[in-house]
Design a protein around this motif. Sequence first.
Motif, PDB file in Angstrom:
ATOM      1  N   ASP A   1      -2.595   8.479   4.640  1.00  0.00           N
ATOM      2  CA  ASP A   1      -3.803   9.154   4.772  1.00  0.00           C
ATOM      3  C   ASP A   1      -4.190   9.450   6.153  1.00  0.00           C
ATOM      4  O   ASP A   1      -4.491   8.447   6.563  1.00  0.00           O
ATOM      5  CB  ASP A   1      -4.894   8.140   4.057  1.00  0.00           C
ATOM      6  CG  ASP A   1      -6.243   8.568   3.941  1.00  0.00           C
ATOM      7  OD1 ASP A   1      -6.613   9.680   4.463  1.00  0.00           O
ATOM      8  OD2 ASP A   1      -7.035   8.131   3.211  1.00  0.00           O
ATOM      9  N   ALA A   2      -4.112  10.672   6.462  1.00  0.00           N
ATOM     10  CA  ALA A   2      -4.449  10.931   7.804  1.00  0.00           C
ATOM     11  C   ALA A   2      -5.841  10.642   8.456  1.00  0.00           C
ATOM     12  O   ALA A   2      -5.983  10.138   9.536  1.00  0.00           O
ATOM     13  CB  ALA A   2      -3.978  12.462   8.046  1.00  0.00           C
TER      14      ALA A   2
ATOM     15  N   TYR B   1       2.109   9.375  15.840  1.00  0.00           N
ATOM     16  CA  TYR B   1       2.174   9.303  14.479  1.00  0.00           C
ATOM     17  C   TYR B   1       2.014  10.641  13.925  1.00  0.00           C
ATOM     18  O   TYR B   1       2.369  10.995  12.752  1.00  0.00           O
ATOM     19  CB  TYR B   1       0.837   8.801  13.755  1.00  0.00           C
ATOM     20  CG  TYR B   1       0.474   7.175  14.298  1.00  0.00           C
ATOM     21  CD1 TYR B   1       1.384   6.250  13.566  1.00  0.00           C
ATOM     22  CD2 TYR B   1      -0.137   6.723  15.395  1.00  0.00           C
ATOM     23  CE1 TYR B   1       1.374   4.799  13.808  1.00  0.00           C
ATOM     24  CE2 TYR B   1      -0.086   5.453  15.850  1.00  0.00           C
ATOM     25  CZ  TYR B   1       0.438   4.474  15.010  1.00  0.00           C
ATOM     26  OH  TYR B   1       0.515   3.048  15.270  1.00  0.00           O
TER      27      TYR B   1
ATOM     28  N   SER C   1       2.589  13.321   6.805  1.00  0.00           N
ATOM     29  CA  SER C   1       3.364  12.626   8.038  1.00  0.00           C
ATOM     30  C   SER C   1       2.943  11.097   7.666  1.00  0.00           C
ATOM     31  O   SER C   1       3.516  10.078   8.192  1.00  0.00           O
ATOM     32  CB  SER C   1       2.811  12.988   9.242  1.00  0.00           C
ATOM     33  OG  SER C   1       1.380  13.017   9.179  1.00  0.00           O
ATOM     34  N   SER C   2       1.715  10.987   7.059  1.00  0.00           N
ATOM     35  CA  SER C   2       1.149   9.537   6.798  1.00  0.00           C
ATOM     36  C   SER C   2       0.713   9.607   5.410  1.00  0.00           C
ATOM     37  O   SER C   2       0.264  10.574   4.685  1.00  0.00           O
ATOM     38  CB  SER C   2       0.167   9.094   7.724  1.00  0.00           C
ATOM     39  OG  SER C   2      -1.018   9.894   7.764  1.00  0.00           O
TER      40      SER C   2
ATOM     41  N   SER D   1      -6.053   7.029   8.984  1.00  0.00           N
ATOM     42  CA  SER D   1      -5.186   6.427  10.295  1.00  0.00           C
ATOM     43  C   SER D   1      -6.177   6.802  11.583  1.00  0.00           C
ATOM     44  O   SER D   1      -6.097   6.240  12.346  1.00  0.00           O
ATOM     45  CB  SER D   1      -3.880   7.446  10.333  1.00  0.00           C
ATOM     46  OG  SER D   1      -3.047   7.009   9.171  1.00  0.00           O
TER      47      SER D   1
ATOM     48  N   LEU E   1      -0.117  13.169  13.127  1.00  0.00           N
ATOM     49  CA  LEU E   1      -1.108  13.272  11.812  1.00  0.00           C
ATOM     50  C   LEU E   1      -1.425  14.839  11.635  1.00  0.00           C
ATOM     51  O   LEU E   1      -2.051  15.124  10.421  1.00  0.00           O
ATOM     52  CB  LEU E   1      -2.358  12.558  11.949  1.00  0.00           C
ATOM     53  CG  LEU E   1      -2.046  11.018  12.450  1.00  0.00           C
ATOM     54  CD1 LEU E   1      -3.448  10.399  12.517  1.00  0.00           C
ATOM     55  CD2 LEU E   1      -1.400  10.169  11.182  1.00  0.00           C
TER      56      LEU E   1
END
Length: 385
Positions: free
Chosen positions: A152-153, A200, A149-150, A156, A202
């Motif tokens: 680098d969770a 987001y 999803s990102s 974030s 995460l």
Amino acid sequence: MAWNEPGNKGKDPWGNKGNGGNDKGPPDLEDIFRGMSKRMGGKGNGSSFGKTGVLIFLAIALVVWGISGFYTIKEAEKGVVLRFGQYIGVSEPGLHWQATFIDKVYPVNVKNIRSLPASGSMLTADENVVRVELEVQYEVEDPYLYLFSSVDANASLREATDSALRYVVGHNKMDDILTTGREEIRKATLAEIERIIKPYKLGLEIKDVNVLPARPPEEVKDAFDDAIAAQEDEQRSILEAKAYAREVEPRARGQVERIFQQASAYQQNVILDAKGKAARFEKLLPEYRQAPDVTRKRLYLDTMQEVLAGNSKVLIDSKNGNNLMYLPLDKLMEKGNTHKSQPMQFQVVPNTEHSTHSNGSHSTNSGTPGSSRLTREQRMRQSGR
């Protein structure tokens, strides 16, 4: 210099000479198989051997490919499975198989509680600088979102934590942050972090936020230490006062209840006694009406008996002028407990020692040595006469 540049007289990579040679290009695979067949004692027919070798090679490669597809997911992990880069599911703990070069599995630990520290010097609502440190405890809830999803969770989450902490500290005063408001700071920071990371997705779940004791700037650290100590003394005094109140209050309530019970018992006793006396006089009224003198005298004697029951004086009728033989039973009973071997003595009380009372009687003290001596002298005088 490259092998195919002008002026290069060396050989090319396939064994041909330079510009003057016959450039035939790379060797043919069929020639290679034909050479291998000759070495193995064949007749030079490389076509049949090439097909058999390819089949054998493919079979071995297929077996190796199938064996290489087995993998294991640990107990605390979950595997994210991608097929040609597309998400197809999650592998649970245990032994599984994947198509090598087609599927890709990414194991992610979803049981381990991870920690993320954060700290910094921040500005409070009353324009003071304070250094705050905290630690965020979290775990992976959705391994696919955590990985894809990102970028680098964890990074974030670190940025979200720093932003939330600065927001919360900026809306609180320094005294609250350093003394009694630490729990409110923790709750507000936790709620702010969850609010920030929610859009987001995460794939993380925040378990707790531990806020460490905040520190003031070094220039005013001593003064703030004194302020914190005073706050702690205040809280301790309040707790001691509450403990004392909890100890004294039940005791006071018990005393109040005991006094109330005693008063109630006394009230009931007085009421019942009054009712008994009233009932007694109501029963005596008919008898009094029939014989007033007798009833009056009887009441008088009962009253005197009740009043003089604990009195040590002896009442003698004044009409009798002779000496009275008096036996002090009360004194004899008291002395009998300690001096049982002593003989009992009798006293003669003369009429002259008597004191006249309002009711026409005389009284004297019993058991006195003076009265005993006077009675013997008077008795001797009477005998001489």
